[in-house]
Write a protein that holds these residues in place. Sequence first.
Motif, PDB file in Angstrom:
ATOM      1  N   ARG A 159      -2.486  14.451   3.429  1.00 41.60           N
ATOM      2  CA  ARG A 159      -2.853  14.152   2.046  1.00 41.60           C
ATOM      3  C   ARG A 159      -2.535  12.716   1.664  1.00 41.60           C
ATOM      4  O   ARG A 159      -3.295  12.068   0.944  1.00 41.60           O
ATOM      5  CB  ARG A 159      -2.154  15.126   1.092  1.00 41.60           C
ATOM      6  N   GLY A 160      -1.408  12.213   2.129  1.00 46.75           N
ATOM      7  CA  GLY A 160      -1.051  10.819   1.839  1.00 46.75           C
ATOM      8  C   GLY A 160      -2.043   9.849   2.438  1.00 46.75           C
ATOM      9  O   GLY A 160      -2.499   8.908   1.778  1.00 46.75           O
ATOM     10  N   LEU A 161      -2.411  10.070   3.696  1.00 47.23           N
ATOM     11  CA  LEU A 161      -3.382   9.196   4.358  1.00 47.23           C
ATOM     12  C   LEU A 161      -4.761   9.339   3.723  1.00 47.23           C
ATOM     13  O   LEU A 161      -5.493   8.352   3.578  1.00 47.23           O
ATOM     14  CB  LEU A 161      -3.454   9.504   5.855  1.00 47.23           C
ATOM     15  N   LYS A 162      -5.102  10.565   3.322  1.00 45.70           N
ATOM     16  CA  LYS A 162      -6.396  10.781   2.665  1.00 45.70           C
ATOM     17  C   LYS A 162      -6.438  10.043   1.329  1.00 45.70           C
ATOM     18  O   LYS A 162      -7.451   9.417   0.988  1.00 45.70           O
ATOM     19  CB  LYS A 162      -6.630  12.270   2.458  1.00 45.70           C
TER      20      LYS A 162
ATOM     21  N   GLU B 187       6.920   5.149  12.952  1.00 47.97           N
ATOM     22  CA  GLU B 187       8.102   5.226  13.808  1.00 47.97           C
ATOM     23  C   GLU B 187       7.866   6.085  15.046  1.00 47.97           C
ATOM     24  O   GLU B 187       8.661   6.058  15.973  1.00 47.97           O
ATOM     25  CB  GLU B 187       9.297   5.768  13.014  1.00 47.97           C
ATOM     26  N   GLY B 188       6.798   6.899  15.030  1.00 48.47           N
ATOM     27  CA  GLY B 188       6.450   7.691  16.204  1.00 48.47           C
ATOM     28  C   GLY B 188       7.188   9.008  16.340  1.00 48.47           C
ATOM     29  O   GLY B 188       7.196   9.599  17.425  1.00 48.47           O
ATOM     30  N   LEU B 189       7.801   9.495  15.264  1.00 46.53           N
ATOM     31  CA  LEU B 189       8.452  10.800  15.340  1.00 46.53           C
ATOM     32  C   LEU B 189       7.388  11.886  15.438  1.00 46.53           C
ATOM     33  O   LEU B 189       6.297  11.751  14.869  1.00 46.53           O
ATOM     34  CB  LEU B 189       9.305  11.072  14.098  1.00 46.53           C
ATOM     35  N   SER B 190       7.712  12.956  16.132  1.00 49.42           N
ATOM     36  CA  SER B 190       6.798  14.099  16.151  1.00 49.42           C
ATOM     37  C   SER B 190       6.900  14.801  14.800  1.00 49.42           C
ATOM     38  O   SER B 190       7.851  14.586  14.035  1.00 49.42           O
ATOM     39  CB  SER B 190       7.187  15.067  17.274  1.00 49.42           C
TER      40      SER B 190
ATOM     41  N   VAL C 220       0.836  -1.195   0.000  1.00 44.49           N
ATOM     42  CA  VAL C 220       0.000   0.000   0.000  1.00 44.49           C
ATOM     43  C   VAL C 220       0.875   1.251   0.000  1.00 44.49           C
ATOM     44  O   VAL C 220       0.651   2.183  -0.776  1.00 44.49           O
ATOM     45  CB  VAL C 220      -0.953  -0.017   1.217  1.00 44.49           C
ATOM     46  N   MET C 221       1.876   1.261   0.851  1.00 46.29           N
ATOM     47  CA  MET C 221       2.752   2.429   0.965  1.00 46.29           C
ATOM     48  C   MET C 221       3.551   2.661  -0.320  1.00 46.29           C
ATOM     49  O   MET C 221       3.883   3.801  -0.640  1.00 46.29           O
ATOM     50  CB  MET C 221       3.695   2.266   2.160  1.00 46.29           C
ATOM     51  N   ALA C 222       3.828   1.610  -1.057  1.00 44.97           N
ATOM     52  CA  ALA C 222       4.597   1.746  -2.299  1.00 44.97           C
ATOM     53  C   ALA C 222       3.850   2.574  -3.341  1.00 44.97           C
ATOM     54  O   ALA C 222       4.461   3.090  -4.281  1.00 44.97           O
ATOM     55  CB  ALA C 222       4.936   0.371  -2.863  1.00 44.97           C
TER      56      ALA C 222
ATOM     57  N   LEU D 190       7.504  10.278   5.101  1.00 43.81           N
ATOM     58  CA  LEU D 190       6.910  11.089   6.169  1.00 43.81           C
ATOM     59  C   LEU D 190       5.868  10.299   6.957  1.00 43.81           C
ATOM     60  O   LEU D 190       5.844  10.352   8.187  1.00 43.81           O
ATOM     61  CB  LEU D 190       6.289  12.359   5.584  1.00 43.81           C
ATOM     62  N   ILE D 191       5.012   9.570   6.259  1.00 41.12           N
ATOM     63  CA  ILE D 191       4.006   8.753   6.962  1.00 41.12           C
ATOM     64  C   ILE D 191       4.695   7.695   7.811  1.00 41.12           C
ATOM     65  O   ILE D 191       4.322   7.466   8.962  1.00 41.12           O
ATOM     66  CB  ILE D 191       3.014   8.118   5.963  1.00 41.12           C
TER      67      ILE D 191
END
Length: 182
Positions: free
Chosen positions: A165-168, A141-144, A123-125, A134-135
Amino acid sequence: MDEIEPRLRSLMLAGLAGEAGPYRRLLDELSGLLRAYYRRRVPPGVDAEDLVQETLIAVHTRRATYDAGQPFTAWAYAIARYKLIDALRRGRAHLRAPAEAAEALFVTAGAEAAMASRDLERVMAELPPRTRDLIRDVKLEGLSTREAAQKHGMSESAVKVAVHRGLKALGGKYGGAGRDED
């Protein structure tokens, strides 16, 4: 199962590299494992040997879809499970197992995690590399957002927008909410 996985995986990789001998050994060994798998699961009226053959054909025809970074047995047993479900639907049969054998009906936790990881990578590809990174940094990874912004040389706002936008986009394609809570 621990000693079986590396052996089957190496045979599969050799087969994918065009080596006929190891590939033949893979199919022979896999057929024995599949017979045992189906023997414990098929109800009367469903031919286990037919399922073994259908599964071996599916493994062969779909071998190019095997991800060498993932466990081979999880991939092969997923195919076997779907072949069993198809057979049960065709015959309108119902799977019955004694309660004490219930744990044998489910894939091990490690195999489910490997399948989930494989699905997530596929999916991420589909995302642009920067958005994917970034996602992965913020959501997996839990980065702020501040840490991700510093890592990628971006503003925090730009990171939030890119992740949102990526998640959307993924949510639109796969039916999820696609919301960013940061």
